[in-house]
Design a protein around this motif. Structure first.
Motif, PDB file in Angstrom:
ATOM      1  N   ASP A  65      40.393  50.174  62.162  1.00 38.65           N
ATOM      2  CA  ASP A  65      39.236  51.247  61.556  1.00 38.65           C
ATOM      3  C   ASP A  65      38.423  50.431  60.527  1.00 38.65           C
ATOM      4  O   ASP A  65      37.392  51.000  60.130  1.00 38.65           O
ATOM      5  N   GLU A  96      36.950  47.405  60.987  1.00 39.05           N
ATOM      6  CA  GLU A  96      35.965  46.662  61.675  1.00 39.05           C
ATOM      7  C   GLU A  96      36.204  46.731  63.122  1.00 39.05           C
ATOM      8  O   GLU A  96      37.285  46.112  63.655  1.00 39.05           O
ATOM      9  N   HIS A  97      35.142  47.058  63.853  1.00 44.90           N
ATOM     10  CA  HIS A  97      35.331  46.947  65.465  1.00 44.90           C
ATOM     11  C   HIS A  97      33.851  46.895  66.070  1.00 44.90           C
ATOM     12  O   HIS A  97      33.056  47.186  65.453  1.00 44.90           O
ATOM     13  N   PRO A 134      31.078  48.441  67.707  1.00 49.99           N
ATOM     14  CA  PRO A 134      30.431  49.818  67.580  1.00 49.99           C
ATOM     15  C   PRO A 134      30.806  50.668  68.993  1.00 49.99           C
ATOM     16  O   PRO A 134      30.476  50.054  70.044  1.00 49.99           O
ATOM     17  N   LYS A 164      32.234  38.191  66.483  1.00 53.26           N
ATOM     18  CA  LYS A 164      31.427  38.276  65.184  1.00 53.26           C
ATOM     19  C   LYS A 164      30.942  36.680  65.033  1.00 53.26           C
ATOM     20  O   LYS A 164      30.040  36.661  64.252  1.00 53.26           O
ATOM     21  N   PRO A 196      27.039  43.035  65.878  1.00 52.53           N
ATOM     22  CA  PRO A 196      27.376  43.932  64.746  1.00 52.53           C
ATOM     23  C   PRO A 196      28.705  44.560  64.869  1.00 52.53           C
ATOM     24  O   PRO A 196      29.471  44.545  66.070  1.00 52.53           O
ATOM     25  N   VAL A 197      29.524  44.834  63.708  1.00 56.58           N
ATOM     26  CA  VAL A 197      30.658  45.478  63.763  1.00 56.58           C
ATOM     27  C   VAL A 197      30.458  46.859  62.695  1.00 56.58           C
ATOM     28  O   VAL A 197      29.769  46.807  62.273  1.00 56.58           O
ATOM     29  N   THR A 198      31.468  47.580  62.937  1.00 58.56           N
ATOM     30  CA  THR A 198      31.215  48.979  62.274  1.00 58.56           C
ATOM     31  C   THR A 198      32.794  49.398  61.683  1.00 58.56           C
ATOM     32  O   THR A 198      33.632  48.910  62.630  1.00 58.56           O
ATOM     33  N   ASP A 199      32.577  50.346  60.768  1.00 57.27           N
ATOM     34  CA  ASP A 199      34.015  50.973  60.759  1.00 57.27           C
ATOM     35  C   ASP A 199      33.896  52.554  60.846  1.00 57.27           C
ATOM     36  O   ASP A 199      34.792  53.507  60.600  1.00 57.27           O
ATOM     37  N   VAL A 200      32.705  52.776  61.519  1.00 53.32           N
ATOM     38  CA  VAL A 200      32.453  54.216  61.987  1.00 53.32           C
ATOM     39  C   VAL A 200      33.405  54.685  63.274  1.00 53.32           C
ATOM     40  O   VAL A 200      33.309  53.842  64.225  1.00 53.32           O
ATOM     41  N   SER A 227      34.722  56.562  66.673  1.00 56.43           N
ATOM     42  CA  SER A 227      34.078  57.240  67.809  1.00 56.43           C
ATOM     43  C   SER A 227      35.121  58.074  68.201  1.00 56.43           C
ATOM     44  O   SER A 227      36.233  58.151  68.266  1.00 56.43           O
TER      45      SER A 227
END
Length: 292
Positions: A50, A52-53, A55, A135, A140-144, A146
């Motif tokens: 949650d 960072e992962h 995208p 990384k 890129p990584v995100t915490d958004v 899906s």
């Protein structure tokens, strides 16, 4: 499912294909703590996923959704119906391809790779080097989060890719089976152990899973180096079937995956591994080295 997907892909490949229709990226991380004394502890990697992962990636919980809830051992492979329901909920189904990674050394990713193949799904690749390599390359990584579109997963169980304890017992004197302990040499020899009893299954050879990766980058060694390693261990003989095991059936899939890269896609995994074997005092263990 069409043409079989390669068993591993690079960071560059995933960067180029990230967001492609029909490609499902999966983080299958689990956090494992190995104390010097006492049993290991495990927890799902959901919280770090949650944070960072990759995208668009979805999370596969190997401790709950993709494990047998009736088993006393963590992450035992579930029945096909349970697996199919969990995979479909992540958007994995007929006509898609899967790229799986984890946040650690890659063996949680190879575990999910093996589970998919166990259920007859071939279009799955492991991201070489996992999230650390992603990384390190500045990807890129995100915490958004899906939201996957549910899919229908059709299981076609391959019983030849998994072994039970009884099957291992029956194969102890089988010249056509070679048992491969993938743990470190000290644990293999019984000099140290976090399991109920020290030692290894009689007749098994030791091929530490750490040997298949570059210690600097965490990525797999070149295929020709892997081939030479496995040839020297006698694992490429078409007349024998390698069966890998470790402590709980995770690292064992790393060797199975690497063997698939050199053409041996028939390797079986002893799912219960030493956790199950050493828990039964009636089953034999030996210490020291096993000559071949």
């Amino acid at each position: 499912m069409g043409q079989q997907f390669p068993d591993t892909v690079s960071v560059d490949w995933l960067r180029e294909h990230l967001g492609d229709p029909g490609t499902v990226v999966v983080d299958s991380s689990t956090h494992l703590a190995l104390p010097k004394d006492g049993p290991y502890t495990v927890e799902p990697g959901r919280s770090t996923f949650d944070a960072e992962h990759v995208p668009g990636a979805v999370f596969a919980d190997l401790l709950t959704d993709f494990a047998d809830p009736e088993s006393t051992a963590a992450w035992t492979a579930p029945d096909s119906d349970r697996f199919a329901a969990a995979a479909g909920a992540l958007g994995i189904g007929d006509g898609v391809r899967v790229v799986v990674y984890d946040q650690h050394d890659g063996y949680w990713a190879t575990r999910f790779w093996w589970q998919l193949r166990l259920e007859g799904f071939d279009d799955v690749a492991v991201l070489d080097g996992g999230l650390p390599a992603w990384k390190a390359a500045g990807a890129p990584v995100t915490d958004v989060a899906s939201t996957p579109a549910p899919a229908t997963f059709t299981s076609r169980r391959r019983d030849d890719l998994i072994r039970s304890t009884q099957q291992i017992v029956d194969a102890l004197d089988d010249a056509k089976t070679i048992l491969v302990n993938v743990l470190d040499p000290a644990t293999y020899r019984g000099e140290t152990s976090t399991y109920a009893r020290p030692g290894h299954i009689p007749g098994s050879i030791n091929l530490p899973v750490a040997q298949i990766r570059d210690p600097e980058t965490g990525t797999l060694r070149p295929v020709e180096e892997l081939r030479a390693l496995f040839e020297a261990a006698g694992l490429l003989d078409p007349g024998i079937t390698p069966v890998t095991y470790c402590g709980g059936g995770i690292a064992a899939t790393g060797i199975a995956h690497a063997l698939a890269l050199v053409g041996r896609d028939d390797v079986a995994v002893y799912d219960g591994s030493l956790t199950e074997w050493t828990g039964d005092a009636s089953l034999p263990l030996v210490t020291g080295d096993t000559p071949r």
